[in-house]
Design a protein around this motif. Structure first.
Motif, PDB file in Angstrom:
ATOM      1  N   LEU A   1       3.307  12.292   6.530  1.00 15.20           N
ATOM      2  CA  LEU A   1       3.709  12.731   5.200  1.00 15.20           C
ATOM      3  C   LEU A   1       2.554  12.647   4.211  1.00 15.20           C
ATOM      4  CD1 LEU A   1       7.251  11.088   5.043  1.00 15.20           C
ATOM      5  CD2 LEU A   1       6.759  13.545   5.077  1.00 15.20           C
ATOM      6  N   LEU A   2       1.791  11.577   4.265  1.00 15.10           N
ATOM      7  CA  LEU A   2       0.644  11.442   3.364  1.00 15.10           C
ATOM      8  C   LEU A   2      -0.372  12.552   3.605  1.00 15.10           C
ATOM      9  CD1 LEU A   2       0.151   7.566   3.401  1.00 15.10           C
ATOM     10  CD2 LEU A   2       0.800   8.969   1.431  1.00 15.10           C
ATOM     11  N   ALA A   3      -0.557  12.911   4.857  1.00 17.29           N
ATOM     12  CA  ALA A   3      -1.491  14.007   5.167  1.00 17.29           C
ATOM     13  C   ALA A   3      -0.992  15.324   4.586  1.00 17.29           C
ATOM     14  CB  ALA A   3      -1.670  14.116   6.683  1.00 17.29           C
ATOM     15  N   ARG A   4       0.319  15.526   4.604  1.00 17.83           N
ATOM     16  CA  ARG A   4       0.888  16.775   4.080  1.00 17.83           C
ATOM     17  C   ARG A   4       0.639  16.942   2.585  1.00 17.83           C
ATOM     18  NH1 ARG A   4       4.372  20.003   6.839  1.00 17.83           N
ATOM     19  NH2 ARG A   4       5.126  19.306   8.875  1.00 17.83           N
ATOM     20  N   VAL A   5       0.548  15.818   1.865  1.00 22.70           N
ATOM     21  CA  VAL A   5       0.327  15.909   0.418  1.00 22.70           C
ATOM     22  C   VAL A   5      -1.117  15.577   0.047  1.00 22.70           C
ATOM     23  CG1 VAL A   5       2.750  15.422  -0.116  1.00 22.70           C
ATOM     24  CG2 VAL A   5       1.120  13.522   0.011  1.00 22.70           C
TER      25      VAL A   5
ATOM     26  N   THR B   1       0.834  -1.200   0.000  1.00 30.06           N
ATOM     27  CA  THR B   1       0.000   0.000   0.000  1.00 30.06           C
ATOM     28  C   THR B   1       0.874   1.258   0.000  1.00 30.06           C
ATOM     29  OG1 THR B   1      -0.067   0.167   2.408  1.00 30.06           O
ATOM     30  CG2 THR B   1      -1.746  -1.223   1.352  1.00 30.06           C
ATOM     31  N   ALA B   2       0.215   2.389  -0.194  1.00 25.80           N
ATOM     32  CA  ALA B   2       0.931   3.663  -0.138  1.00 25.80           C
ATOM     33  C   ALA B   2       1.645   3.805   1.206  1.00 25.80           C
ATOM     34  CB  ALA B   2      -0.047   4.820  -0.352  1.00 25.80           C
ATOM     35  N   LEU B   3       0.936   3.520   2.286  1.00 23.59           N
ATOM     36  CA  LEU B   3       1.533   3.613   3.621  1.00 23.59           C
ATOM     37  C   LEU B   3       2.735   2.690   3.744  1.00 23.59           C
ATOM     38  CD1 LEU B   3       0.943   4.843   6.568  1.00 23.59           C
ATOM     39  CD2 LEU B   3       0.133   2.540   7.071  1.00 23.59           C
ATOM     40  N   GLU B   4       2.589   1.455   3.298  1.00 25.87           N
ATOM     41  CA  GLU B   4       3.668   0.473   3.437  1.00 25.87           C
ATOM     42  C   GLU B   4       4.888   0.868   2.606  1.00 25.87           C
ATOM     43  OE1 GLU B   4       0.849  -3.467   4.266  1.00 25.87           O
ATOM     44  OE2 GLU B   4       1.362  -2.862   2.213  1.00 25.87           O
ATOM     45  N   ASN B   5       4.667   1.464   1.442  1.00 21.46           N
ATOM     46  CA  ASN B   5       5.790   1.909   0.617  1.00 21.46           C
ATOM     47  C   ASN B   5       6.630   2.960   1.333  1.00 21.46           C
ATOM     48  OD1 ASN B   5       6.272   1.137  -2.436  1.00 21.46           O
ATOM     49  ND2 ASN B   5       4.074   0.855  -2.051  1.00 21.46           N
TER      50      ASN B   5
ATOM     51  N   ARG C   1       3.174  11.607  -5.669  1.00 26.38           N
ATOM     52  CA  ARG C   1       3.178  12.224  -4.337  1.00 26.38           C
ATOM     53  C   ARG C   1       3.577  11.198  -3.270  1.00 26.38           C
ATOM     54  NH1 ARG C   1      -2.451  15.152  -3.793  1.00 26.38           N
ATOM     55  NH2 ARG C   1      -2.984  14.048  -5.716  1.00 26.38           N
ATOM     56  N   VAL C   2       3.135   9.967  -3.434  1.00 24.46           N
ATOM     57  CA  VAL C   2       3.575   8.912  -2.505  1.00 24.46           C
ATOM     58  C   VAL C   2       5.078   8.706  -2.633  1.00 24.46           C
ATOM     59  CG1 VAL C   2       3.390   6.456  -1.901  1.00 24.46           C
ATOM     60  CG2 VAL C   2       1.327   7.751  -2.496  1.00 24.46           C
ATOM     61  N   ALA C   3       5.590   8.766  -3.864  1.00 19.96           N
ATOM     62  CA  ALA C   3       7.032   8.624  -4.074  1.00 19.96           C
ATOM     63  C   ALA C   3       7.799   9.741  -3.370  1.00 19.96           C
ATOM     64  CB  ALA C   3       7.348   8.617  -5.570  1.00 19.96           C
TER      65      ALA C   3
ATOM     66  N   HIS D   1      -4.381   2.223  -0.067  1.00 22.26           N
ATOM     67  CA  HIS D   1      -4.497   1.841  -1.478  1.00 22.26           C
ATOM     68  C   HIS D   1      -3.135   1.431  -2.047  1.00 22.26           C
ATOM     69  CE1 HIS D   1      -8.228   4.060  -0.881  1.00 22.26           C
ATOM     70  NE2 HIS D   1      -8.659   3.568  -2.037  1.00 22.26           N
ATOM     71  N   ARG D   2      -3.159   0.433  -2.906  1.00 20.70           N
ATOM     72  CA  ARG D   2      -1.951   0.039  -3.622  1.00 20.70           C
ATOM     73  C   ARG D   2      -1.737   0.984  -4.805  1.00 20.70           C
ATOM     74  NH1 ARG D   2      -2.115  -6.637  -3.621  1.00 20.70           N
ATOM     75  NH2 ARG D   2      -2.056  -6.858  -1.344  1.00 20.70           N
ATOM     76  N   PRO D   3      -0.516   1.045  -5.335  1.00 21.96           N
ATOM     77  CA  PRO D   3      -0.227   1.980  -6.427  1.00 21.96           C
ATOM     78  C   PRO D   3      -1.173   1.868  -7.617  1.00 21.96           C
ATOM     79  CG  PRO D   3       1.810   1.116  -5.541  1.00 21.96           C
ATOM     80  CD  PRO D   3       0.706   0.373  -4.862  1.00 21.96           C
ATOM     81  N   SER D   4      -1.610   0.660  -7.950  1.00 24.72           N
ATOM     82  CA  SER D   4      -2.490   0.482  -9.109  1.00 24.72           C
ATOM     83  C   SER D   4      -3.836   1.163  -8.932  1.00 24.72           C
ATOM     84  CB  SER D   4      -2.702  -1.010  -9.380  1.00 24.72           C
ATOM     85  OG  SER D   4      -3.299  -1.643  -8.261  1.00 24.72           O
TER      86      SER D   4
END
Length: 227
Positions: free
Chosen positions: A129-133, A103-107, A153-155, A141-144
């Motif tokens: 960090l996810l909240a900031r963006v 998932t985005a979090l796990e990445n 943004r996750v990157a 959610h997974r990247p797909s």
């Protein structure tokens, strides 16, 4: 130490000594102070990626020095270079390179775990960090399942997860449409400014480059200040 990165008279060529020898860098030098965001502009094939790979300790120059956070790592062994990449440097590329099965979090959590951060703290950092963006709701959610702009943004968040001193970005919005590019670039700059990060960002977009603190052009293998 106010300098985050110093590149001193870098020389780099390919096929050295052969008829088809290509010289990419010819004494390229720069200094990036702490907290400064620098744009790197040049035509395709001029050597932007080569310069970033050397600055990021992914490649070595034929001569010259690479100093990160005051440490000369030009001739350092692989183990020392790996530690410096993991602890002091963050990387963003044109393509997100997220791990599709996570998932985005796990990445964002995984590089922190590799750096010795406890899982609970790593997850809290990832959520922050996810909240900031603007992606707090997309953490599971997974990247797909994410759009191109969301993936990038996750990157960015992954690159900043270990609180690096320097972010290196190679055409981070080059694969996006103009509207998405603006959204993603704004998110990147907000992250960089909020954390006091230094950054060297290669881009062909002169409008985006003009919004950074300095603009450097790579011309005939040397770095010059853009006017």
């Amino acid at each position: 130490m106010n300098e985050v990165l110093r590149l001193d008279r870098l020389e780099k060529g390919y096929n050295r000594g052969k008829a088809n020898e290509i010289i990419v860098l010819r004494g390229a030098s720069l200094v990036i102070p702490r907290g400064q965001v620098v744009a790197l502009v040049a035509p395709s094939g001029a050597g932007k990626s080569t310069l970033l790979h050397i600055a990021g300790l992914l490649d070595t120059p034929d001569s010259g020095r690479v100093i990160v956070n005051g440490q000369d790592l030009t001739g350092a062994k692989d183990a020392a270079r790996t530690v410096a990449r993991r602890e002091a440097l963050g990387f963003v590329y044109q393509f997100h390179h997220l791990l599709p099965e996570f998932t985005a979090l796990e990445n964002i959590v995984l590089p922190q775990l590799a750096n010795g951060t406890a899982r609970k703290a790593a997850e809290a950092r990832a959520q922050e960090l996810l909240a900031r963006v603007g992606l707090a709701a997309r953490a599971g959610h997974r990247p797909s399942a994410l759009s191109g702009g969301e993936q990038q943004r996750v990157a960015f968040c992954r690159a900043l997860a270990n609180r690096p001193a320097l972010l290196l970005a190679d055409e981070p919005t080059g694969n996006l449409d103009p509207t998405t590019s603006e959204t993603v670039f704004s998110a990147l700059m907000e992250l960089v400014r909020a954390t006091g990060l230094s950054a060297l960002i290669a881009t062909h977009n002169l409008e985006l480059a003009a919004r950074m603190d300095r603009v450097l052009r790579l011309s005939d293998g040397q770095l010059v200040e853009a006017k």
